[in-house]
Design an enzyme around this catalytic site. Structure first.
Site, PDB file in Angstrom:
ATOM      1  N   ASP A   1       0.865  -1.186   0.000  1.00 38.56           N
ATOM      2  CA  ASP A   1       0.000   0.000   0.000  1.00 38.56           C
ATOM      3  C   ASP A   1       0.900   1.235   0.000  1.00 38.56           C
ATOM      4  OD1 ASP A   1      -2.250   1.774   0.278  1.00 38.56           O
ATOM      5  OD2 ASP A   1      -3.329   0.178   1.315  1.00 38.56           O
TER       6      ASP A   1
ATOM      7  N   HIS B   1     -13.931  -1.576  -5.877  1.00 37.71           N
ATOM      8  CA  HIS B   1     -15.159  -0.769  -5.777  1.00 37.71           C
ATOM      9  C   HIS B   1     -14.876   0.721  -5.677  1.00 37.71           C
ATOM     10  CE1 HIS B   1     -15.863  -0.349  -1.110  1.00 37.71           C
ATOM     11  NE2 HIS B   1     -14.627  -0.047  -1.446  1.00 37.71           N
TER      12      HIS B   1
END
Length: 343
Positions: free
Chosen positions: A209, A253
């Protein structure tokens, strides 16, 4: 008379009350935030207390606090007893800050002005397309968070809180391998990877990340010592190679289809043929059935120009990225596990 949880029976008065109650849903968010901000659930942990007692403990105005608690009790948050004191319900216990799986940070994030203002601009998003957030603040959400450390901390802690029940639901259902390496792409603070490594003591993991969430990762501790590493990067450019299972939890999403195809192609470039990819997101059911994913879908539309998807939409998206959908596994939480293999 109908309430927010009671469908109208067809009588005009009943329909009017129901519709107006739904229209005032923003007041429920505000009341829930009020209870979270003043940590009412923490103050009720040792037993029922009256609004007056709670007001003293929280330095608030007792008559107003009583009215907010009465409103929340009517919706299952807290319960008023015969003496006028309030106590915790199972739902309210999740608002405690001192319990495992606390949803307090998630409630504080979701009800923050940042997102409430964005939701109010939904009509613009529907008229023009794109994310209302970017038109309101001038930059996309993640660029805004990068420039505001306090908002970034609110977002990361909220997402970690929201993800806790999902992490346990995923590892309870999915048969992760006994050995090998799991690569968690865009894995935030690493709650899912921690749950996976605890369930499979021979597995190793990579948490991938950007720096802010990695700085507060959850992987420290003797139990997992030597079995993980963190790696900073941008999943639009490259992801770590050599994994046996790759995970995208609550990543796709956030993005429109073209961006998702870029992410998937980047993942595919790092994976050997036949390597498994797990997409953990809501899979929308057909028809009018209630589903939390449908709420998340309109949230993604306004905040990020992302979306929740049906199984067929996932299949099409994965195929364009070089994968074949193999199965969809429901979990006890709101997302499902969409399993695919690299072709």
């Amino acid at each position: 008379m109908a309430t927010s949880s009671t469908p109208p029976n067809g009588a005009p008065d009943d329909i009017a009350a129901h519709l107006m109650d739904q229209a005032m849903g923003h007041l429920f968010s505000a009341a829930l935030r009020t209870a979270a901000q003043y940590r009412i659930a923490d103050h009720l942990a040792e037993g029922p207390r009256t609004p007056e007692q709670l007001a003293v403990a929280t330095d608030t105005h007792a008559p107003h606090l009583r009215r907010v608690l009465r409103y929340l009790a009517a919706r299952g948050i807290f319960r008023e007893d015969a003496s006028g004191a309030y106590q915790l319900t199972p739902v309210a216990r999740a608002l405690r800050t001192d319990v495992p799986g606390s949803l307090h940070p998630a409630v504080m994030m979701i009800t923050d002005e940042l997102f409430l203002r964005t939701s109010a601009r939904m009509p613009e998003a529907v008229r023009e397309g794109g994310a209302a957030f970017e038109r309101l603040f001038g930059v996309p959400l993640f660029a805004h968070l990068a420039a505001d450390p306090a908002q970034r901390e609110l977002f990361d802690s909220g997402m970690s809180s929201l993800s806790g029940p999902v992490d346990e639901a995923v590892v309870a259902v999915y048969p992760f391998p006994q050995t090998g390496t799991v690569v968690d792409i865009g894995g935030g603070r690493g709650g899912l990877l921690r749950a996976v490594l605890r369930r499979r003591p021979q597995l190793t993991g990579v948490l991938f990340d950007q720096p802010p969430p990695l700085a507060h990762h959850l992987l420290d501790g003797d139990e997992l010592k030597g079995r993980w590493r963190t790696e900073e990067g941008d999943f639009f450019s490259s992801v770590p190679r050599g994994g046996d299972v790759y995970v995208l939890k609550h990543v796709l999403h956030d993005w429109a289809d073209e961006d998702c195809r870029r992410i998937l192609r980047t993942c595919r470039a790092a994976m050997d043929r036949g390597t498994r990819l797990l997409v953990i997101d809501s899979v929308l059911p057909p028809g009018n059935a209630p589903h939390f994913g449908k709420t998340m879908d309109v949230a993604m539309m306004t905040v990020l120009d992302g979306q929740e998807r049906t199984a067929q939409e996932f299949s099409t998206l994965l195929s364009a990225g070089g994968f074949r959908l193999t199965r969809v596994l429901p979990t006890a939480a709101f997302p499902s596990i969409v399993e695919a293999v690299a072709e």
